[in-house]
Write an enzyme that holds these catalytic residues in place. Structure first.
Site, PDB file in Angstrom:
ATOM      1  N   LEU A 124       0.868  -1.186   0.000  1.00 13.62           N
ATOM      2  CA  LEU A 124       0.000   0.000   0.000  1.00 13.62           C
ATOM      3  C   LEU A 124       0.902   1.232   0.000  1.00 13.62           C
ATOM      4  CD1 LEU A 124      -3.098   0.644   0.029  1.00 13.62           C
ATOM      5  CD2 LEU A 124      -2.808   1.167   2.461  1.00 13.62           C
ATOM      6  N   GLY A 125       1.776   1.271  -1.019  1.00 16.14           N
ATOM      7  CA  GLY A 125       2.656   2.435  -1.188  1.00 16.14           C
ATOM      8  C   GLY A 125       1.985   3.428  -2.121  1.00 16.14           C
ATOM      9  N   ARG A 126       2.806   4.105  -2.919  1.00 12.81           N
ATOM     10  CA  ARG A 126       2.277   5.152  -3.814  1.00 12.81           C
ATOM     11  C   ARG A 126       1.232   4.581  -4.766  1.00 12.81           C
ATOM     12  NH1 ARG A 126       8.388   6.483  -3.808  1.00 12.81           N
ATOM     13  NH2 ARG A 126       8.366   4.410  -4.721  1.00 12.81           N
ATOM     14  N   SER A 156       1.374  -4.848   4.444  1.00 12.93           N
ATOM     15  CA  SER A 156       2.727  -4.341   4.205  1.00 12.93           C
ATOM     16  C   SER A 156       3.445  -4.506   5.530  1.00 12.93           C
ATOM     17  CB  SER A 156       2.696  -2.886   3.746  1.00 12.93           C
ATOM     18  OG  SER A 156       1.959  -2.111   4.656  1.00 12.93           O
ATOM     19  N   ARG A 157       4.771  -4.339   5.534  1.00  8.82           N
ATOM     20  CA  ARG A 157       5.496  -4.582   6.786  1.00  8.82           C
ATOM     21  C   ARG A 157       5.118  -3.561   7.842  1.00  8.82           C
ATOM     22  NH1 ARG A 157      11.065  -4.738   3.685  1.00  8.82           N
ATOM     23  NH2 ARG A 157       9.932  -2.931   2.868  1.00  8.82           N
ATOM     24  N   GLY A 172       2.910  -5.848  -9.872  1.00  8.13           N
ATOM     25  CA  GLY A 172       4.173  -5.459  -9.227  1.00  8.13           C
ATOM     26  C   GLY A 172       5.359  -5.990 -10.018  1.00  8.13           C
ATOM     27  N   ARG A 173       5.867  -7.158  -9.616  1.00  7.40           N
ATOM     28  CA  ARG A 173       6.949  -7.823 -10.331  1.00  7.40           C
ATOM     29  C   ARG A 173       6.665  -9.321 -10.383  1.00  7.40           C
ATOM     30  NH1 ARG A 173       8.077  -3.784 -12.360  1.00  7.40           N
ATOM     31  NH2 ARG A 173      10.010  -2.593 -12.302  1.00  7.40           N
ATOM     32  N   ASP A 217       0.252  -8.712 -15.308  1.00  2.98           N
ATOM     33  CA  ASP A 217       0.938  -7.764 -16.196  1.00  2.98           C
ATOM     34  C   ASP A 217       2.443  -8.025 -16.186  1.00  2.98           C
ATOM     35  OD1 ASP A 217       1.084  -5.339 -17.851  1.00  2.98           O
ATOM     36  OD2 ASP A 217       2.015  -4.391 -16.102  1.00  2.98           O
ATOM     37  N   GLU A 269      10.409 -12.284 -18.159  1.00  3.25           N
ATOM     38  CA  GLU A 269       9.880 -11.485 -19.283  1.00  3.25           C
ATOM     39  C   GLU A 269      10.921 -11.378 -20.397  1.00  3.25           C
ATOM     40  OE1 GLU A 269       8.580  -7.753 -17.640  1.00  3.25           O
ATOM     41  OE2 GLU A 269       7.225  -8.727 -16.240  1.00  3.25           O
ATOM     42  N   HIS A 308       3.341  -6.416 -19.679  1.00  2.23           N
ATOM     43  CA  HIS A 308       3.988  -5.386 -18.838  1.00  2.23           C
ATOM     44  C   HIS A 308       3.715  -3.983 -19.403  1.00  2.23           C
ATOM     45  CE1 HIS A 308       7.604  -4.636 -15.939  1.00  2.23           C
ATOM     46  NE2 HIS A 308       6.791  -3.593 -15.963  1.00  2.23           N
ATOM     47  N   VAL A 309       2.434  -3.616 -19.417  1.00  2.17           N
ATOM     48  CA  VAL A 309       2.037  -2.336 -20.025  1.00  2.17           C
ATOM     49  C   VAL A 309       1.395  -1.363 -19.026  1.00  2.17           C
ATOM     50  CG1 VAL A 309       1.722  -3.256 -22.360  1.00  2.17           C
ATOM     51  CG2 VAL A 309      -0.206  -3.304 -20.759  1.00  2.17           C
TER      52      VAL A 309
HETATM   53  P1  NAP Z   1       6.299   2.081  -2.909  1.00  4.04           P
HETATM   54  O1  NAP Z   1       5.614   3.398  -2.795  1.00  4.04           O
HETATM   55  O2  NAP Z   1       7.704   1.945  -2.431  1.00  4.04           O
HETATM   56  O3  NAP Z   1       5.375   0.997  -2.146  1.00  4.04           O
HETATM   57  C1  NAP Z   1       5.807  -0.307  -1.910  1.00  4.04           C
HETATM   58  C2  NAP Z   1       4.819  -0.960  -0.952  1.00  4.04           C
HETATM   59  O4  NAP Z   1       5.211  -2.321  -0.790  1.00  4.04           O
HETATM   60  C3  NAP Z   1       4.810  -0.348   0.436  1.00  4.04           C
HETATM   61  O5  NAP Z   1       3.503  -0.397   0.956  1.00  4.04           O
HETATM   62  C4  NAP Z   1       5.746  -1.262   1.221  1.00  4.04           C
HETATM   63  O6  NAP Z   1       5.426  -1.174   2.586  1.00  4.04           O
HETATM   64  C5  NAP Z   1       5.379  -2.604   0.603  1.00  4.04           C
HETATM   65  N1  NAP Z   1       6.426  -3.610   0.748  1.00  4.04           N
HETATM   66  C6  NAP Z   1       7.711  -3.555   0.340  1.00  4.04           C
HETATM   67  N2  NAP Z   1       8.366  -4.684   0.681  1.00  4.04           N
HETATM   68  C7  NAP Z   1       7.463  -5.468   1.319  1.00  4.04           C
HETATM   69  C8  NAP Z   1       7.530  -6.744   1.946  1.00  4.04           C
HETATM   70  N3  NAP Z   1       8.672  -7.464   1.963  1.00  4.04           N
HETATM   71  N4  NAP Z   1       6.420  -7.238   2.519  1.00  4.04           N
HETATM   72  C9  NAP Z   1       5.270  -6.527   2.518  1.00  4.04           C
HETATM   73  N5  NAP Z   1       5.138  -5.315   1.949  1.00  4.04           N
HETATM   74  C10 NAP Z   1       6.224  -4.789   1.365  1.00  4.04           C
HETATM   75  O7  NAP Z   1       6.327   1.578  -4.417  1.00  4.04           O
HETATM   76  P2  NAP Z   1       5.331   1.964  -5.614  1.00  4.04           P
HETATM   77  O8  NAP Z   1       5.767   3.236  -6.238  1.00  4.04           O
HETATM   78  O9  NAP Z   1       3.941   1.822  -5.140  1.00  4.04           O
HETATM   79  O10 NAP Z   1       5.692   0.776  -6.645  1.00  4.04           O
HETATM   80  C11 NAP Z   1       5.569  -0.561  -6.268  1.00  4.04           C
HETATM   81  C12 NAP Z   1       6.164  -1.483  -7.306  1.00  4.04           C
HETATM   82  O11 NAP Z   1       5.267  -1.628  -8.395  1.00  4.04           O
HETATM   83  C13 NAP Z   1       7.467  -1.032  -7.979  1.00  4.04           C
HETATM   84  O12 NAP Z   1       8.585  -1.284  -7.172  1.00  4.04           O
HETATM   85  C14 NAP Z   1       7.476  -1.835  -9.257  1.00  4.04           C
HETATM   86  O13 NAP Z   1       8.149  -3.060  -9.069  1.00  4.04           O
HETATM   87  C15 NAP Z   1       6.001  -2.115  -9.515  1.00  4.04           C
HETATM   88  N6  NAP Z   1       5.526  -1.401 -10.730  1.00  4.04           N
HETATM   89  C16 NAP Z   1       5.104  -2.124 -11.800  1.00  4.04           C
HETATM   90  C17 NAP Z   1       4.659  -1.456 -12.920  1.00  4.04           C
HETATM   91  C18 NAP Z   1       4.200  -2.214 -14.126  1.00  4.04           C
HETATM   92  O14 NAP Z   1       4.393  -1.722 -15.229  1.00  4.04           O
HETATM   93  N7  NAP Z   1       3.566  -3.362 -13.970  1.00  4.04           N
HETATM   94  C19 NAP Z   1       4.670  -0.073 -12.984  1.00  4.04           C
HETATM   95  C20 NAP Z   1       5.108   0.627 -11.881  1.00  4.04           C
HETATM   96  C21 NAP Z   1       5.527  -0.054 -10.741  1.00  4.04           C
HETATM   97  P3  NAP Z   1       6.476  -1.570   3.748  1.00  4.04           P
HETATM   98  O15 NAP Z   1       7.801  -0.999   3.355  1.00  4.04           O
HETATM   99  O16 NAP Z   1       5.863  -0.976   4.979  1.00  4.04           O
HETATM  100  O17 NAP Z   1       6.487  -3.061   3.798  1.00  4.04           O
HETATM  101  C1  8YV Z   2       7.976   0.192 -16.803  1.00  2.00           C
HETATM  102  C2  8YV Z   2       7.726  -0.446 -14.338  1.00  2.00           C
HETATM  103  O1  8YV Z   2       7.286  -0.699 -17.623  1.00  2.00           O
HETATM  104  O2  8YV Z   2       8.122   1.637 -13.319  1.00  2.00           O
HETATM  105  C3  8YV Z   2       8.211   0.411 -13.235  1.00  2.00           C
HETATM  106  O3  8YV Z   2       8.688  -0.152 -12.227  1.00  2.00           O
HETATM  107  O4  8YV Z   2       7.702  -1.628 -14.244  1.00  2.00           O
HETATM  108  C4  8YV Z   2       7.174   0.172 -15.558  1.00  2.00           C
HETATM  109  O5  8YV Z   2       6.642   1.442 -15.348  1.00  2.00           O
HETATM  110  C5  8YV Z   2       9.372  -0.231 -16.822  1.00  2.00           C
HETATM  111  O6  8YV Z   2      10.131   0.513 -15.964  1.00  2.00           O
HETATM  112  C6  8YV Z   2       9.910  -0.075 -18.216  1.00  2.00           C
HETATM  113  O7  8YV Z   2      11.113  -0.731 -18.330  1.00  2.00           O
END
Ligand code: NAP
Ligand code: 8YV
Length: 323
Positions: free
Chosen positions: A153-155, A175-176, A232-233, A257, A262, A280-281
Site C-alpha cells: 500500500l505504497g504510492r 505491508s510490513r 508489481g513484479r 501484467d 519477461e 507489462h504495459v
Molecule cells: P512504494 O511506494 O515503495 O510501495 C511499496 C509498498 O510495498 C509499500 O507499501 C511497502 O510497505 C510494501 N512492501 C515492500 N516490501 C514489502 C515486503 N517485503 N512485505 C510486505 N510489503 C512490502 O512503491 P510503488 O511506487 O507503489 O511501486 C511498487 C512497485 O510496483 C514497484 O517497485 C514496481 O516493481 C512495480 N511497478 C510495476 C509497474 C508495471 O508496469 N507493472 C509499474 C510501476 C511499478 P512496507 O515498506 O511498509 O512493507
Molecule cells: C515500466 C515499471 O514498464 O516503473 C516500473 O517499475 O515496471 C514500468 O513502469 C518499466 O520501468 C519499463 O522498463
C-alpha cells in the site's frame, strides 16, 4: 575542453524521450547492449552517469571508475544493484509518482478483464461468433461483493485502493508497516490477508523480501473463489505454484501484467482460460512514459547542476561533492 559536458551512457533500449533530451545537456554514448566488452577505454574513463531501462549488469556498472549516478527508467529498480552502487558512493534514481495513476488505472482494468472476461468477449465478437453462436457466455466471476486485499500500500497501492473505493468493494492490505493515514484494515502477514479476502492485488517491489512470497500456501488461503492480480513484479509470485493453483481450481482466476522471465510467458499459463495476460504495459501510455523519461533526465540535470538528485532511492541518499 574536449568533453565539457558530463558523459551519460545508455545501454540498450531506452525511452525515446530520454534519448531526445539527453544531448541537450550531456554527451550521450549509446551502447547496443549491456555487454561491458562494448565499452572502449576512452569512454570508460569519461562516463559519469548511466541512464538505464531494465537490468544493469554489475560488471557494466563497474566498468566506469568515475560513475556518479545511475538514473533508472521506472519506479521499480530491481534491475540495478542499489546496494552495490551505495558501496561505491553512486546515487541511484528512479521515477516515482509520475506513473501512479496510469498503473492504478491499468490494475483496475486488468481486474475487470479477469473477472468479466472482457478481452475474450471482444474476440468472440470479432470472430463473428455473436452472429453465429449467439450471446457470449455469462461470466462466472464478478467484482460485485468482492473483498480486495492489496499486497503493498505504497504510492501505487494507495492509488489502486482509492479507485476501488468507488466500486463499493471492501479493502484491506498487507505491508510490513501499518499506515496511520488510511482506514483500511492492515494484516501483519500476507497469509492472514489472503485468508481474509477473495481478491489479492500485488503491488510490492521485486526484492529478496518479496521473492516468491505469493506461493501455494498463500493461494490456498485465498481460496477457490480467489482472484490474483499482479502488477508489481513477476518475481513476487511463484509461477509454478500459480499455474498449479489455476489448473486445479485452488483459485478461480488470475490477471498478470508481469512475469518471472519477461518477455517469456510459460505455455502452461497461456493455455489457461481463467487468466488475463498483459505484456507489462501498466505504465505504457505515451504521456506517462514521457513523464518518466523527463524525470530520468531531470534527475541527471539536477545532480550535475545542483549537486542533488530529485528522486534518489532510499539506499543511496547521497549528495554530490560540490567542492
Ligand atoms: P512504494 O511506494 O515503495 O510501495 C511499496 C509498498 O510495498 C509499500 O507499501 C511497502 O510497505 C510494501 N512492501 C515492500 N516490501 C514489502 C515486503 N517485503 N512485505 C510486505 N510489503 C512490502 O512503491 P510503488 O511506487 O507503489 O511501486 C511498487 C512497485 O510496483 C514497484 O517497485 C514496481 O516493481 C512495480 N511497478 C510495476 C509497474 C508495471 O508496469 N507493472 C509499474 C510501476 C511499478 P512496507 O515498506 O511498509 O512493507
Ligand atoms: C515500466 C515499471 O514498464 O516503473 C516500473 O517499475 O515496471 C514500468 O513502469 C518499466 O520501468 C519499463 O522498463
Amino acid at each position: 575542453m574536449a568533453h565539457p559536458r558530463p558523459t551519460v551512457i545508455v545501454p540498450g533500449k531506452m525511452s525515446q524521450r530520454v534519448l531526445d533530451r539527453l544531448p541537450e545537456s550531456f554527451e550521450l554514448v549509446w551502447l547496443a547492449s549491456s555487454d561491458p566488452a562494448l565499452v572502449t577505454q576512452d569512454v570508460a574513463e569519461r562516463v559519469s552517469a548511466i541512464a538505464v531501462q531494465g537490468a544493469l549488469p554489475t560488471e557494466l556498472m563497474d566498468a566506469f571508475p568515475k560513475l556518479e549516478i545511475i538514473a533508472n527508467f521506472g519506479v521499480g529498480y530491481d534491475g540495478v544493484d542499489a546496494g552495490h552502487a551505495a558501496s561505491r558512493g553512486i546515487v541511484v534514481t528512479n521515477t516515482p509518482d509520475v506513473l501512479n495513476d496510469e498503473v492504478a488505472d491499468t490494475a483496475v482494468g486488468l481486474l475487470l478483464n479477469t473477472l468479466r472476461r472482457l478481452p475474450v468477449a471482444e474476440q468472440y465478437l470479432r470472430q463473428g461468433r455473436w452472429v453465429k453462436d449467439g450471446a457470449f457466455p455469462l461470466s462466472p466471476l464478478t467484482l460485485r461483493g468482492r473483498s480486495v486485499g492489496l499486497y503493498g500500500l505504497g504510492r501505487i497501492g494507495l492509488a489502486i485502493a482509492r479507485r476501488l473505493e468507488a466500486f463499493g468493494v471492501s479493502i484491506a492490505y498487507h505491508s510490513r508497516s501499518r499506515r496511520d493515514d488510511v482506514e483500511y484494515i492492515h494484516y501483519p502477514t500476507l497469509k492472514a490477508l489472503a485468508e481474509a479476502v477473495d481478491t489479492l492485488v500485488v503491488i510490492v517491489p521485486g526484492t529478496e523480501s518479496t521473492r516468491a512470497t505469493v506461493n501455494g500456501e498463500v493461494l490456498s488461503a485465498l481460496g477457490k473463489n480467489g482472484v490474483l492480480i499482479n502488477v508489481g513484479r513477476g518475481s513476487t509470485v511463484d509461477e509454478n505454484d500459480l499455474i498449479a493453483a489455476l489448473q486445479n481450481g485452488v483459485i478461480a482466476a488470475a490477471g498478470l501484467d508481469v512475469f518471472e522471465n519477461e518477455p517469456h510467458v510459460p505455455e502452461a499459463l497461456m493455455a489457461l482460460e481463467n487468466v488475463s495476460l498483459l505484456p507489462h504495459v501498466a505504465s505504457a501510455s505515451e504521456a506517462t512514459r514521457n513523464a518518466m523519461g523527463n524525470l530520468v533526465v531531470d534527475n541527471l540535470i539536477a545532480w550535475f547542476s545542483k549537486g542533488e538528485a530529485l528522486t534518489p532511492v532510499p539506499e543511496t541518499p547521497f549528495e554530490r561533492n560540490k567542492g
